[in-house]
Design a protein around this motif. Structure first.
Motif, PDB file in Angstrom:
ATOM      1  N   UNK B 182      17.371  10.878 -32.435  1.00  0.00           N
ATOM      2  CA  UNK B 182      18.309  10.248 -33.357  1.00  0.00           C
ATOM      3  C   UNK B 182      19.293  11.221 -33.955  1.00  0.00           C
ATOM      4  N   UNK B 183      18.844  12.383 -34.387  1.00  0.00           N
ATOM      5  CA  UNK B 183      19.765  13.280 -35.078  1.00  0.00           C
ATOM      6  C   UNK B 183      20.850  13.742 -34.108  1.00  0.00           C
ATOM      7  N   UNK B 186      23.256  10.877 -33.216  1.00  0.00           N
ATOM      8  CA  UNK B 186      24.291  10.655 -34.215  1.00  0.00           C
ATOM      9  C   UNK B 186      25.424  11.651 -34.049  1.00  0.00           C
ATOM     10  N   UNK B 187      25.067  12.909 -33.744  1.00  0.00           N
ATOM     11  CA  UNK B 187      26.118  13.921 -33.515  1.00  0.00           C
ATOM     12  C   UNK B 187      27.031  13.486 -32.376  1.00  0.00           C
ATOM     13  N   UNK B 190      29.224  10.408 -33.202  1.00  0.00           N
ATOM     14  CA  UNK B 190      30.358  10.808 -34.024  1.00  0.00           C
ATOM     15  C   UNK B 190      31.429  11.479 -33.192  1.00  0.00           C
ATOM     16  N   UNK B 193      33.341   9.013 -31.181  1.00  0.00           N
ATOM     17  CA  UNK B 193      34.299   8.235 -31.974  1.00  0.00           C
ATOM     18  C   UNK B 193      35.518   9.070 -32.353  1.00  0.00           C
ATOM     19  N   UNK B 211      21.407  -1.226 -31.950  1.00  0.00           N
ATOM     20  CA  UNK B 211      22.007  -0.720 -33.171  1.00  0.00           C
ATOM     21  C   UNK B 211      23.141   0.237 -32.824  1.00  0.00           C
ATOM     22  N   UNK B 215      27.145  -0.266 -33.677  1.00  0.00           N
ATOM     23  CA  UNK B 215      27.866   0.745 -34.425  1.00  0.00           C
ATOM     24  C   UNK B 215      29.176   1.120 -33.745  1.00  0.00           C
TER      25      UNK B 215
ATOM     26  N   UNK E 311      17.187  11.934 -41.076  1.00  0.00           N
ATOM     27  CA  UNK E 311      16.841  10.998 -39.997  1.00  0.00           C
ATOM     28  C   UNK E 311      17.400   9.610 -40.309  1.00  0.00           C
ATOM     29  N   UNK E 314      21.072   9.435 -39.874  1.00  0.00           N
ATOM     30  CA  UNK E 314      21.541   9.510 -38.498  1.00  0.00           C
ATOM     31  C   UNK E 314      21.575   8.143 -37.850  1.00  0.00           C
ATOM     32  N   UNK E 315      20.794   7.221 -38.386  1.00  0.00           N
ATOM     33  CA  UNK E 315      20.698   5.917 -37.727  1.00  0.00           C
ATOM     34  C   UNK E 315      21.934   5.088 -38.030  1.00  0.00           C
ATOM     35  N   UNK E 316      22.423   4.364 -37.046  1.00  0.00           N
ATOM     36  CA  UNK E 316      23.553   3.479 -37.289  1.00  0.00           C
ATOM     37  C   UNK E 316      23.167   2.478 -38.361  1.00  0.00           C
ATOM     38  N   UNK E 324      30.438   5.925 -41.188  1.00  0.00           N
ATOM     39  CA  UNK E 324      30.275   7.057 -40.299  1.00  0.00           C
ATOM     40  C   UNK E 324      28.832   7.558 -40.366  1.00  0.00           C
ATOM     41  N   UNK E 325      28.315   7.907 -39.215  1.00  0.00           N
ATOM     42  CA  UNK E 325      26.951   8.449 -39.180  1.00  0.00           C
ATOM     43  C   UNK E 325      26.950   9.827 -39.802  1.00  0.00           C
ATOM     44  N   UNK E 326      25.810  10.177 -40.393  1.00  0.00           N
ATOM     45  CA  UNK E 326      25.711  11.519 -40.966  1.00  0.00           C
ATOM     46  C   UNK E 326      24.586  12.265 -40.292  1.00  0.00           C
ATOM     47  N   UNK E 327      24.856  12.811 -39.158  1.00  0.00           N
ATOM     48  CA  UNK E 327      23.785  13.469 -38.399  1.00  0.00           C
ATOM     49  C   UNK E 327      23.334  14.745 -39.084  1.00  0.00           C
ATOM     50  N   UNK E 328      22.113  15.122 -38.767  1.00  0.00           N
ATOM     51  CA  UNK E 328      21.640  16.439 -39.187  1.00  0.00           C
ATOM     52  C   UNK E 328      22.315  17.431 -38.264  1.00  0.00           C
ATOM     53  N   UNK E 329      22.969  18.407 -38.785  1.00  0.00           N
ATOM     54  CA  UNK E 329      23.611  19.364 -37.875  1.00  0.00           C
ATOM     55  C   UNK E 329      22.575  20.224 -37.164  1.00  0.00           C
ATOM     56  N   UNK E 330      22.989  20.806 -36.077  1.00  0.00           N
ATOM     57  CA  UNK E 330      22.132  21.791 -35.410  1.00  0.00           C
ATOM     58  C   UNK E 330      20.953  21.178 -34.678  1.00  0.00           C
ATOM     59  N   UNK E 347      19.202  23.911 -40.896  1.00  0.00           N
ATOM     60  CA  UNK E 347      19.916  22.650 -40.710  1.00  0.00           C
ATOM     61  C   UNK E 347      20.086  21.916 -42.051  1.00  0.00           C
TER      62      UNK E 347
END
Ligand SMILES: Nc1ncnc2c1ncn2[C@@H]1O[C@H](COP(=O)(O)OP(=O)(O)OP(=O)(O)O)[C@@H](O)[C@H]1O
Ligand SMILES: Nc1ncnc2c1ncn2[C@@H]1O[C@H](COP(=O)(O)OP(=O)(O)OP(=O)(O)O)[C@@H](O)[C@H]1O
Ligand SMILES: [Mg+2]
Ligand SMILES: [Mg+2]
Lengths: 300, 317, 490, 308, 390
Positions: B182-183, B186-187, B190, B193, B211, B215, E311, E314-316, E324-330, E347
């Motif tokens: 998931x993490x 999401x990267x 993004x 997009x 989902x 999105x 986590x 990161x989910x839609x 906008x998704x906010x992912x965990x970087x790295x 991270x």
């Protein structure tokens, strides 16, 4: 992306100097951890060096061809490390020169089989359909005959000589390689990166040579080493049947089979070439096994 | 309405198999506007990937046509197709198998540049590769590394950079994130997009993760056994799924929240075989509402309200 | 069973008790036929000798023809012979042997093209009475008695000839042994024929078994293990050891079979006598015997084997490099342009050629070895395309041998040397019926042959037969045959 | 299944045709004059020509080939050039011996190789593994005939346990079978080991452990059959090898089989005989492969259902 | 030891597992604590490579060895000890600081103040040896009796966890035969019943796995795992390979069966949606260590750890498509080169210097809800609001 087209400074291209850490190198390193394989490899390198520099060690004409009936059938001694043969020739010299003959028969025959079989197999695997069918049915015909028998028939028909021997052995390698390469290609052909290559417009030839074949190398390399071993042993067998290379060329199988007449009283004559063949085959097998393990991604 | 970027008409792709014809894509028609994202969802084996591949002609269609920018892609000859590929690219599902293990990152990205002679010389190509790497967020130190040394997210970025190298207008994304955590997912989402905005890309986004598709998509197309059974703008579809299959599908999404839970519409059975399907509604054997009529004829894809297409006898009536 | 029951002999070696009812012989190769007229092979003849008799037979020790089924013969004129037959002789199938069988057999043999050399001279055969046969030859044929002793002219029962019997599968003759079983590829078993007519030569060992063992070392080992009692042909590398084995005897017969270097005297440089002689003097035959034959052979310097009554070494060559050089000079050409391609059809020949190669190198002549199989070799011999080959020949008598020097042989070996003087000498000999005079003429021909050097003699084969020491009366002929009838266990 | 077998047997026909064509033309590539060889050196050119005509050797090769095929369809493999006997008879006299030898060698090598391979896999990286793999590597690398001669020296001459040559008692077959089977045993053992090692790593083996089954049950019930699959294929190939290797073994041990007949006929340029031997061996090999496929089907239900 | 007195179906304490290959050592699990109450379902959530499967395998003592080594920790099922390993260097682990040379394999200090120590204290057998010491372990026999009976496991991939050459019913029946001492035919009958139970007609048991679809295979695997009514079921991503609709069916069925039998369950997954649907508690695992644990409500609504928060972000968002998704970087750190401090530090938006050097301890918000993060102190943890919620 949005930067204008100014010439790149050396600093910007700094990343280019980062060393490539290729898979081959990695495989090699992994191979080096396998003691048996390393032993096999060292032995083979040694042999190849011997074969290449045989002329520096022993003069072919005087040691391998010229007879010296007076010194025939001498057991190994300080002077003749491996003893002498029934014509009084130094067995060590003949074995050393023999490594050249035997290895080149093995390598050339397998190389030929690999190239021809590889191309056929790649074509069959890549294009499939009717081409595949024709090629594979042809292979079936060749494979339906036990390899040894096929080699015998070919040598018998063409006459016993080194060239014909190589041809016979090469021909009997072709279908095996065609099959192996085909199945390797099939396993790779449907990988997404092959499709990706088509998507970015890579042409067929390049796809085969740059995308498919390099990734089939694993089983092919392994099979090649094992096949060379089998070829050397088949050469010896054909020599035994009198279908091998001609005197005075000191092919190992021929040495072994001519030595067999003396196996009772001058056992070294058959044993030494026999051991050489055995060690070479052993080394090739060890290397092949090692490669198989090193190339196996699951063992990473 | 002006001519859409992509217009697919009666596209069919059948495969021969030992037991009969596999109707992987069976008479699919739709249009896609430039700059939009079309999400394609459906169960495994319903023909999503095949549809995507057939559209950019990685596979030859059995029949039907694909108009890209008004040009019929399905009729192009080899050279024309090759030219066309600059416009249409693909991103693949499996970041572990979509990169040639024997090519470094830079080689992989450089390949299309070299093939289409986009950059005149090596240095400029290298620079362009570096730029592309920047664009997709790959550190330049990875320039000469091999894919197997990288994680899935980075590999997927390479795949994206490779597709972008030719400056395409349309990209088929075949489950680009389903193999990722998931993490990382999401990267990548993004990134995609952002790229879409920056380069005005049009996506056809294939996935079975609802989902994600919700999105990213403007429109969603639901496929079942090679056919489109419902197509609508994303919000509309999620708010008001019409087809029983869509309803079941949407209700099956596990929601990562304790509060707004949906009523489950459980479906029985599994996808039936796409081999020589009979002329009936293909969902009829799993459908709660199936009537005899459903088993006698095939429903047509009809527009039940503007932009919302459904193929079901329930709403025909 | 067979194998001499050796699998039960536990403490090894031929020293163990032997089964005296059987004699097991190891053969190198299987005879192709047991019939008389289908083959001309040593092994086949050896088998024929067991089951058939001719009117005459060659005495294995003297190589002279002696009466066999004939009681006696008279020569009525240069071309007419009358044979009186033995009475009371029975065929294996019970038929009585009569003159009709002789007539039928010889006429039968004449239907085979390959037998021409031995039957061609016979113009007619008549049965004068049941025990008298009259043979008329087309021209004076001093060789007739030898021809009659040849296997083509062995006597078969008339009834079976007429019924189209397959004599290979069912070799019925009058011989001392009859075929018991032929296990193709494996063994051939014979049983003593109780009603054999010649008491003196009646088989003493009831069962004679031939095992086909192609590998030399296997043959030797099976003799050592006692499974085999007699090895027909011993691998040269094993001779020495077998000779020193107590329980095993080895007979050593210098045969009349000689190996020579056949040279193309028609289309190559070897048409020049000096060049041929240079080679004849340039080869050290001792080395060849030592190197290629492990010392088990006899160097041969004369064009016809020593061992016949008529043999001579007059004008024979020696190993003499200087002389060789002189002849080479006399020839006058450049030796480096001579390329001597020797066709070798088996390993021994290859080994010989290998040594020749080394030795002629000293004269500056390059030798190439061409290994071929038998068929290719035979085909090459029928053309003038070849340069040379190693050839062996072993006629039963010197007269047959020298006939070879006549130019009418050119239709078989077109590249051979022809010489008018030689032709005349041979033609004269052919019609000389007087034995003593003919012998002298043969000797002269040999001496002349040595002078013109039609080919280069190399060595005479030594036949080594190894056998269990308990075997007695082992008679081995210089022509290659072994007399199994006279053998007995001690 | 019956349909599958029938299909496989039918499929052998074009392959066999191909083999005959191939061998026929290869054999006729060879130089040399068959008629001349049959008639011996004293024959005149006229006699040779006559014989050639009689044997039909003067006709175009294709015509000869079709004649041969027609004969073949009637079960007639022609007449041997050297013995003048029917090739079928000659070969059939020797065939049982080759079958016997190959079968015994195969059975012995399989019976030895399987436990060896499995043991090595189960005890991976222990001395058991090392020893058995060294043995089999030596086996793979030892020239057959060298081993054969060594075996005779040891077992026949030194120990006097087995006869040197022949094919008379059960004892006779021991040494030939060992020398023929050893090499194949080695490669079967190696395949078994590697496929077992692979199988042992599979998920379903882990599942089986998680079920609480004992190691023995898991090896025998779960790993064995799966591990056998590659081995079965290899056994098929190895039997082909043995058919080829029998040429050597039969020569050394004077075993009256087809292999020896063939090499003899090759030397004698006895084309019909060589063809006959090759065709027979090919048929055998094809049948072995058929059996292998059937076995494969018996072990692997995935294959079985594919052909139902 | 007294069986069945503990309220826990599974207790894992301070588990450390390493994979030692020739060129590197992967620290897959690093001081992991887990407890599952009887009848409850615990969700174990984490990224790829976080050590979820390894933990599951460790419970059955099925970690492939070599290369896997359990270096430390104890595992007990229903109060009976599967495995207990003492770390030799640590004299008194309660107080001993992390030894410097051990930085890579940092062992967490024990902090389970709320729970009673098991009867046999871990320090009972402790040597100054270099190697990890097996203080207590089940014999192979006991393990076999436990596997499949007390604890059973469903593996990640249904496609490969069935033996392709054995009939499906046989594969189920063998576990019954083994543990319930039934005859072959009785076991087969029961196996067919089990198939019916998971919704597959009993007579299809005569078929082979390849004749089944993915969903059916997974059901077979579940039937197999439940055949002997285990006390604890470990389900390792049982639905990852399946389509959503099938996944829903399978999860539904699992829930039902679990409720019927009162089985405790360890549900390994990386899908928070599944957790929300199936589990009672969640443990979030990062780089081989539990970073947050609590009931569903604790973790979903009172998220403490920045990773858990990440986590979720990161989910839609199903409510707002455009958000906008906010992912965990790295990326997760290389498990063979774990950092000295908090594995998540590089991270983490909130990371301070301390995070990079010191491993955070476990703090309790409630008795159940724990977190391992330097952001929290016993004080602020109750208040909450440390993470900025949008
Ligand atoms: N090259 C091919 N040859 C034969 N059949 C094929 C081929 N490619 C796909 N199929 C079949 O076509 C159908 C649709 O396949 P496709 O890969 O398009 O499905 P998908 O929706 O992408 O599934 P997934 O979600 O698993 O990727 C399947 O039944 C598949 O077996
Ligand atoms: N047999 C093994 N040999 C070496 N390393 C291993 C082995 N098994 C697991 N690992 C390593 O241990 C770490 C944890 O693996 P594990 O399988 O437990 O992860 P996971 O959380 O189950 O991941 P996933 O979600 O992908 O299933 C990983 O880094 C993995 O590479
Ligand atoms: Mg797909
Ligand atoms: Mg896992």
């Amino acid at each position: 992306m949005n930067s204008s087209a100014r010439p790149a400074t050396s600093e910007e291209l700094d990343f280019l100097s980062v060393q490539k850490n290729s898979q081959f190198r990695e495989t090699f390193l992994r191979l080096c951890q396998n003691k048996a394989a390393v032993a096999g490899m060292i032995f083979l390198v040694f042999l190849i060096l011997l074969a290449v520099f045989a002329d520096l060690l022993f003069d072919y004409q005087t040691t391998c061809v010229d007879l010296n009936i007076a010194e025939r059938l001498q057991w190994p001694s300080a002077e003749h490390w491996f003893g002498t043969d029934q014509f009084g020739r130094d067995l060590l010299a003949r074995v050393v020169h023999g490594s050249r003959v035997s290895l080149s028969i093995g390598f050339i025959a397998v190389a030929f089989g690999l190239v021809v079989g590889g191309i056929l197999g790649a074509i069959a695997g890549f294009f499939g359909g009717a081409v595949d069918n024709v090629i594979m049915r042809l292979c079936d015909v060749f494979l339906a005959v036990p390899m040894m028998l096929m080699a015998i028939v070919i040598v018998a028909a063409l006459g016993a000589s080194m060239v014909n021997l190589v041809i016979a052995l090469a021909i009997s390698c072709v279908p095996t390689f065609a099959r192996i390469v085909r199945s390797a290609v099939l396993s790779v052909r449907d990988m997404e990166y092959v499709e990706a290559a088509r998507a970015i417009g890579v042409k067929t030839g390049r796809t085969i040579f740059r995308y498919i074949l390099p990734n089939c190398m694993g089983p092919i390399i392994v099979q090649t080493t094992l096949r060379i071993a089998a070829t050397i042993s088949n050469t010896a067998a054909l020599s035994f049947l009198g279908l091998g290379v001609k005197e005075p060329q000191p092919e190992w199988g021929a040495l072994l089979s001519s030595g067999r007449d003396f196996i009772r009283d001058s056992g070294y004559l058959a044993t030494i070439p026999g051991v050489c063949i055995m060690l070479t085959i052993l080394a090739l097998n060890l290397l092949g096994d090692g490669l198989r393990d090193a190339l196996d991604p699951r063992l990473k | 309405m002006s001519e859409p970027l992509l217009r697919v008409e009666h596209l069919k792709k059948y495969f021969k198999s030992a037991r009969g014809m596999v109707h992987a894509v069976d008479d699919v028609s739709f249009t896609l506007e430039a700059g939009k994202t079309l999400g394609v969802v459906g169960e495994s084996g319903c023909g999503k990937s095949t549809l995507g591949r057939t559209i950019i002609r990685l596979q030859e269609p059995t029949s039907g046509s694909v108009f890209f920018d008004g040009k019929d892609v399905s009729k192009l000859n080899r050279q024309g197709l090759w030219e066309q590929r600059r416009q249409m690219q693909m991103i693949f599902q499996d970041p572990f198998s979509s990169l040639n293990p024997r090519m470094t990152i830079s080689q992989a990205i450089e390949e299309p540049l070299a093939l289409y002679k986009i950059c005149p010389d090596r240095t400029s190509r290298q620079k362009r590769v570096a730029e592309l790497m920047d664009t997709v967020g790959l550190a330049r130190r990875l320039y000469n590394t091999y894919p197997h040394e990288l994680d899935g997210g980075r590999r997927q970025r390479i795949g994206i950079a490779r597709a972008l190298a030719l400056n395409p207008r349309f990209i088929v994304c075949d489950e680009p994130v389903s193999a990722l955590d998931v993490s990382i997912q999401a990267q990548i989402l993004n990134l995609m997009q952002d790229l879409q905005k920056e380069f005005h890309l049009t996506y056809m986004f294939i996935t079975h993760d609802l989902s994600v598709v919700y999105h990213i998509s403007d429109e969603i197309m639901v496929m079942y056994l090679g056919q489109v059974i419902e197509k609508a703008p994303a919000e509309k579809l999620f708010a008001n799924p019409v087809h029983p299959y869509t309803q079941a599908l949407l209700s099956a999404i596990p929601v990562p929240s304790l509060h707004d839970r949906r009523e489950r519409v459980l479906m029985t059975g599994e996808l039936t075989s796409p081999i020589d399907p009979p002329a009936e509604c293909r969902f009829s054997n799993r459908c709660r509402f199936a009537t005899d009529h459903c088993r006698e004829a095939e429903p047509q894809l009809l527009e039940v309200e503007p932009g919302h297409f459904v193929s079901c006898f329930l709403c025909e009536r | 069973g067979c194998g001499g029951g050796s699998s039960d002999t536990s403490d090894g070696g031929a020293a163990a008790e032997v089964d005296t009812s059987t004699l097991t012989v190891a053969l190198t190769s299987e005879p192709d036929y047991l019939s008389t007229c289908d083959h001309d092979s040593l092994m086949g003849v050896q088998m024929n000798l067991l089951t058939y008799n001719g009117l005459m037979r060659i005495d294995m020790e003297t190589l002279e023809p002696v009466c066999d089924l004939a009681e006696s013969y008279t020569q009525d004129s240069d071309t007419e012979w009358t044979f009186t037959l033995k009475q009371g002789v029975k065929f294996h199938n019970g038929d009585d042997f009569t003159a009709d069988d002789v007539v039928a057999s010889i006429e039968y043999a004449q239907t085979f093209p390959a037998s021409t050399t031995y039957t061609g001279a016979i113009a007619s055969v008549e049965a004068v009475d049941p025990y008298t046969v009259k043979i008329t030859t087309a021209s004076p044929t001093p060789n007739l008695l030898y021809d009659l002793a040849y296997h083509y002219n062995f006597i078969l029962p008339k009834s079976l000839i007429e019924s189209g019997n397959d004599f290979s599968a069912n070799p019925v003759g009058t011989g001392p042994y009859k075929l018991a079983e032929w296990n193709k590829g494996n063994t051939i078993t014979f049983e003593a024929f109780d009603e054999y007519f010649d008491e003196a030569r009646k088989a003493s060992i009831p069962t004679l078994e031939f095992a086909i063992i192609p590998e030399g070392s296997t043959r030797t080992m099976s003799l050592e293990s006692g499974e085999v009692d007699f090895v027909y042909s011993v691998a040269s590398s094993d001779i020495e050891r077998l000779q020193s084995t107590e329980s095993i005897s080895v007979t050593d017969v210098v045969s009349v079979e000689n190996f020579f270097l056949y040279l193309n005297c028609v289309t190559t440089d070897f048409a020049d006598e000096n060049l041929r002689k240079a080679i004849a003097y340039g080869i050290n035959r001792e080395d060849i015997v030592a190197g290629a034959l492990n010392g088990f052979g006899t160097p041969s310097y004369s064009c016809v084997s020593m061992g016949y009554a008529e043999s001579t070494d007059e004008n024979a060559y020696t190993y003499d490099p200087e002389l060789a050089q002189q002849y080479l000079d006399a020839w006058g050409g450049d030796p480096s342009t001579v390329s001597l391609d020797i066709i070798c059809s088996n390993d021994t020949k290859t080994a010989i050629a290998t040594i020749i190669q080394a030795e002629l190198a000293e004269l500056g002549i390059t030798v190439n070895i061409e290994e071929t199989d038998d068929a290719t070799y035979q085909a090459a011999m029928r053309t003038t395309d070849l340069t040379s080959a190693i050839v062996s020949w072993s006629p039963a008598n010197a007269m047959t041998y020298v006939q070879r020097f006549h130019s009418d042989r050119r239709n078989q070996t077109p590249a051979c040397l022809t010489d008018e003087t030689m032709d005349a000498m041979v033609e004269e000999m052919n019609v000389t019926m007087d034995d003593a005079a003919r012998s002298e003429m043969i000797t002269d021909i040999i001496a002349y042959a040595n002078e013109i050097c039609p080919f280069v003699p190399i060595y005479q084969v030594n036949y080594y037969r190894a056998y269990n020491s308990a075997l007695q009366n082992v008679v081995c002929s210089a022509t290659g045959y072994v007399d199994f009838c006279t053998m007995s266990w001690s | 299944m019956a349909r599958y077998i029938a299909k496989r047997i039918l499929y052998m026909i074009p392959v066999l045709l191909g083999v005959t064509l191939l061998v026929f033309f290869i054999m006729h590539l060879a130089p040399g004059n068959v008629a001349g060889m049959i008639l011996g050196e004293n024959a005149t050119p006229e006699q040779i020509a006559a014989l050639e005509h009689e044997m039909g050797l003067d006709r175009p090769l294709l015509v000869q080939y079709f004649d041969y095929l027609v004969g073949l369809l009637h079960g007639d493999l022609g007449t041997s050039y050297t013995t003048g006997d029917s090739v079928t008879n000659e070969i059939m006299a020797r065939f049982p011996y080759t079958v016997q030898l190959t079968l015994v060698a195969a059975v012995v090598s399989i019976l030895l190789a399987l436990p060896l391979g499995i043991l090595a896999a189960v005890k991976q990286n222990t001395w058991v593994d090392n020893v058995s793999m060294v043995v089999s590597l030596i086996g793979v690398s030892m020239p057959i005939f060298w081993l054969a001669v060594m075996l005779i020296l040891l077992f026949s001459l030194k120990l006097n346990l087995f006869p040197v040559y022949g094919a008379d008692s059960w004892k006779s077959i021991v040494l030939p079978a060992i020398s023929l089977g050893f090499m194949n045993m080695a490669s079967i053992a190696r395949t078994t080991r590697s496929s077992m090692v692979e199988t042992i790593r599979q998920d379903y083996i882990r599942t089986a452990y998680a079920k609480g089954l004992s190691r023995k049950t898991i090896i025998m019930r779960h790993a064995f059959r799966n591990g056998m699959l590659p081995t079965i294929t290899v056994i098929g190939l190895e039997i082909g090898q043995m058919l080829g290797g029998s040429v050597l073994t039969e020569t050394v041990f004077a075993w009256p089989g087809v292999g020896r007949l063939m090499i003899q006929s090759v030397e004698g340029r006895d084309t019909p005989m060589v063809m006959g031997c090759i065709i027979l061996m090919t048929i055998c090999f094809s049948f072995v492969n058929l059996i292998v496929d059937l076995l494969y089907g018996a072990v692997d239900p995935r294959v079985r259902t594919m052909y139902r | 030891m007294n069986l069945n007195e503990t309220p826990y179906a599974l207790e894992i304490e301070d588990l450390s597992v390493e994979f030692r290959t020739r060129d590197r050592t992967v620290y897959a699990v690093n001081g992991l604590d887990l407890k599952i109450r009887k009848g409850e379902t615990l969700g174990l959530v984490g990224e790829t490579g976080a050590g979820k499967t390894t933990t599951g395998l460790a419970i059955l003592n099925l970690i492939q060895s070599p290369p896997g080594v359990v270096t430390h920790g104890s595992i007990s099922v229903n109060g009976s000890c599967v495995l207990r390993i003492a770390e030799p260097e640590a004299e008194t682990p309660e107080e001993a600081p992390v030894p410097a040379e051990n930085a890579g394999t940092v062992k967490l200090q024990k902090e389970t103040p709320a729970e009673k120590e098991p009867e046999k204290p871990a320090k009972a057998i402790r040597r100054k040896d270099q190697k990890p010491q097996i203080a207590e372990a089940m014999t192979e026999k006991e393990l076999q009796a436990m596997r499949g009976k007390t604890v059973s496991m469903i593996f990640q991939d249904p496609m490969t966890s069935l033996n392709p050459v054995l009939k499906v019913e046989r594969q189920i029946s063998e576990v019954i035969e083994k543990h319930e001492k039934l005859s072959r035919s009785e076991a087969l009958d029961k196996a067919r019943q089990m198939l019916e139970l998971v919704g597959i007609p009993g007579e299809r048991g005569k078929e082979y796995p390849h004749q089944f679809s993915g969903g059916m295979k997974q059901r077979v695997v579940i039937a197999m795992a439940l055949a002997c009514n285990p006390d604890l079921l470990i389900a390792d991503e049982p639905t990852t390979a399946l389509d959503v609709t099938i996944q829903a069916q399978v999860l539904d069925m699992m829930k039902k069966l679990r409720e019927q039998n009162g089985t405790s369950m360890l549900m390994i997954t990386h899908d928070l949606g599944i957790v929300a649907e199936v589990c009672d508690c969640v443990s979030v695992i990062y780089a081989g260590r539990v970073v947050e644990h609590g009931t569903l409500e604790d973790v979903f609504d009172h998220t403490l750890h920045p990773y858990t928060k990440g986590l979720f972000n990161s989910l839609p968002n199903m409510k707002d498509r455009k958000a906008r998704l906010q992912p965990i970087p790295g990326l997760m750190p290389d498990p063979s080169r774990l950092p000295e401090g908090c594995a998540f530090a590089d991270r983490c938006r909130y990371a301070t210097d301390r995070c990079f050097h010191e491993r955070p301890e476990v703090l309790h918000r409630t008795e159940e809800h724990t977190v391992a993060c330097h952001l929290y102190t016993p004080e602020n943890i109750q208040k909450g609001g440390v993470l900025d919620h949008e």
